[in-house]
Design an enzyme around this catalytic site. Structure first.
Site, PDB file in Angstrom:
ATOM      1  CE1 TYR A  90      51.418 -64.026 -36.763  1.00 49.03           C
ATOM      2  CE2 TYR A  90      51.228 -63.356 -39.046  1.00 49.03           C
ATOM      3  CZ  TYR A  90      51.597 -64.291 -38.100  1.00 49.03           C
ATOM      4  OH  TYR A  90      52.132 -65.484 -38.489  1.00 49.03           O
ATOM      5  CG  LEU A  91      48.033 -56.004 -37.318  1.00 50.37           C
ATOM      6  CD1 LEU A  91      47.818 -54.955 -38.383  1.00 50.37           C
ATOM      7  CD2 LEU A  91      49.132 -55.560 -36.350  1.00 50.37           C
TER       8      LEU A  91
END
Length: 556
Positions: free
Chosen positions: A514-515
């Protein structure tokens, strides 16, 4: 970036199809090796020789004997039912009660084997390492469009017992051995096709260049399709990764418009629009998953935003000095409990009161909404927008903001890493990436504390020495020693803080999925932190595209 342009040139015209694909196929799990004669299975106190198929399944249970799974009723019931299917009619008529089965000798045998593996000589370990390397070289790579690409999981999982997450209704069932006849191979027509093991054949050989999997099969527990894919470090995966974060960056440009629209929709005359708007607010503010529909009873009772039921939320007009508090309590993905008390805007609260009217606990909270309605709406708001894009956007933007707040250029490298992990932790909490504290947690904390105590004793001894040396006007060497020990002590203390804060949070999921890795790479460059302190070797391979691209002042 030149890195991605190079990829684009080498992709075929529509950017997603391959032109040529050649590989060797999968590596199958080794065949079952029967137990030595001296290792016995006992039924009702008497030794009993099992047929090979029944013995193999019994060993799966024996290997898990010390695990709490084997104490759970549902696990035992499912295991026994599936085990009986592997027995001969004679075994079936004898073995009728799992409680009369004694697997302890088998269990001890496997523990001893595991211990023996740990005690292997250097030469034996080297031999295994070389064999693994040989398999990797032969099966672990494919040729895709003139490039040698690493394959992710070329080994097929051995048979065993299904565990599932949480209280999965199918836990304990037998995961069958996958055979060549179960496998669909995908490669190009003009390639050397993979050969199945002698005397066997593939289920099918396909030439589908619109998909990127190399082999697939259907597993027997949930009926889901498993794939052999390229390694995350491959160009095609890197490209998909890059596109994912670029989509999240596109959301950044229009998120204010989307937010003001769903806020207006809270006042809509149509109930379905109000429900959609409140659900979207939760997906945005709380990073909830959309929640896909499932077959009844097929899997554990897990829900997402669209499938929330009345029993999953409680409303409090006032709580702990805060107004309009919503309490969530439900099982999310992988049966991980989501529990949160959050103050919401007054209109959201009033709408929730409305949605709950005249409903039973088991009724849907959003009875006019499902994931396909929501996804269709998201697509209209922005091309390529899904609930996952919101998670990616909110996770990445949270990391960026947290790093700005927490980082200090004067800090030591260990202190900077602590700040990074704290920023990552804020994201993991947002995404509800929890874990049970590791079994070895207490012991490893004790070991660390012992090291800290020893280091403190060293430091006071060094300080005394320095004091004495200063009195004799010869302190320079001792000053350096004190400084070095102080740094070592600080490093250990930072490590202890980090480990304690991290006890119940899984940082890896958000970091890998997600990053936007360019935020982390840019941060490393800006603050002089070696990239290997943030990403291990495998992660650096996965994010090679980001490491090549990111600038010191990259803004997500």
């Amino acid at each position: 970036s030149s890195h991605l342009n190079k990829w684009e040139e080498e992709r075929s015209t529509d950017g997603s199809k391959w032109r040529f694909l050649e590989h060797k196929g999968p590596v199958f799990a080794p065949p079952y090796e029967p137990l030595p004669g001296k290792v016995k299975f006992y039924y009702d106190g008497k030794p009993m020789k099992l047929s090979a198929p029944a013995e193999e399944v019994a060993t799966f249970f024996a290997k898990m004997l010390d695990h709490e799974y084997t104490t759970k009723d549902i696990f035992r019931k499912n295991f026994f039912k599936d085990w009986r299917k592997e027995m001969t009619s004679e075994e079936k008529s004898t073995i009728t009660d799992l409680n009369k089965c004694n697997f302890s000798e088998m269990s001890e045998y496997f523990k001893a084997q595991s211990e023996a593996r740990k005690q292997m000589s250097k030469e034996e370990k080297q031999k295994i390492k070389e064999e693994n390397e040989r398999l990797l070289q032969e099966y672990g790579f494919c040729i895709m469009d003139n490039h040698k690409e690493r394959i992710g999981n070329f080994r097929i999982e051995p048979p065993g017992l299904f565990r599932g997450r949480g209280d999965h209704p199918k836990m304990g069932m037998l995961k069958r051995r996958i055979r060549p006849e179960d496998i669909i191979i995908n490669c190009s027509k003009d390639s050397k096709h993979p050969k199945p093991p002698p005397g066997t054949k593939w289920k099918e050989v396909r030439h589908d260049n619109k998909v990127t999997w190399l082999a697939s099969w259907t597993e027997n527990i949930q009926g889901s399709i498993k794939y052999i894919m390229l390694n995350p470090s491959s160009r095609i995966k890197g490209e998909k990764d890059w596109q994912k974060y670029e989509t999240a960056r596109r959301l950044k440009k229009c998120v204010d418009r989307i937010r003001s629209q769903y806020r207006d929709d809270w006042k809509s005359k149509e109930m379905r629009i109000r429900q959609r708007a409140v659900a979207l607010y939760f997906i945005d503010k709380l990073a909830l998953r959309a929640g896909n529909e499932k077959e009844e009873g097929e899997t554990a009772d897990t829900v997402g935003c669209c499938s929330l039921r009345v029993e999953h939320i409680k409303l409090y007009p006032k709580m702990d000095e805060q107004e309009y508090v919503v309490e969530f309590d439900f099982l999310g993905k992988d049966s991980i409990r989501y529990y949160n008390k959050i103050p919401v805007e007054k209109r959201v609260f009033k709408n929730l009161q409305l949605f709950l009217e005249n409903k039973q606990p088991e009724d849907d909270l959003f009875d006019r909404l499902n994931t396909s309605i929501l996804n269709k709406h998201l697509q209209e708001l922005m091309d390529g927008l899904t609930a996952k894009v919101f998670r990616t956007y909110n996770a990445s933007i949270t990391l960026q903001q947290q790093l700005k707040e927490l980082s200090c250029s004067d800090d030591s490298v260990p202190a900077k890493i602590l700040s990074y992990n704290r920023a990552n932790r804020a994201v993991a909490i947002l995404c509800n990436h929890q874990r049970a504290p590791p079994k070895t947690f207490e012991k490893s904390m004790q070991n660390l504390q012992t090291k800290i105590d020893e280091k403190q004793n060293q430091l006071s001894a060094a300080r005394k020495q320095l004091k004495a040396a200063k009195a004799d006007h010869k302190a320079s060497h001792d000053e350096k020693t004190v400084q070095r020990i102080e740094e070592q002590l600080m490093k250990l203390q930072v490590q202890a803080t980090d480990r304690e804060e991290n006890k119940q949070i899984a940082l890896g999921t958000s970091k890998l999925n997600y990053l936007d890795p360019r935020i982390s790479v840019a941060w490393c460059k800006k603050y002089g932190v070696p990239i290997e302190k943030i990403y291990n070797k495998t992660q650096r391979e996965k994010f090679a595209w980001a490491i090549d691209m990111a600038e010191k002042d990259y803004e997500f």
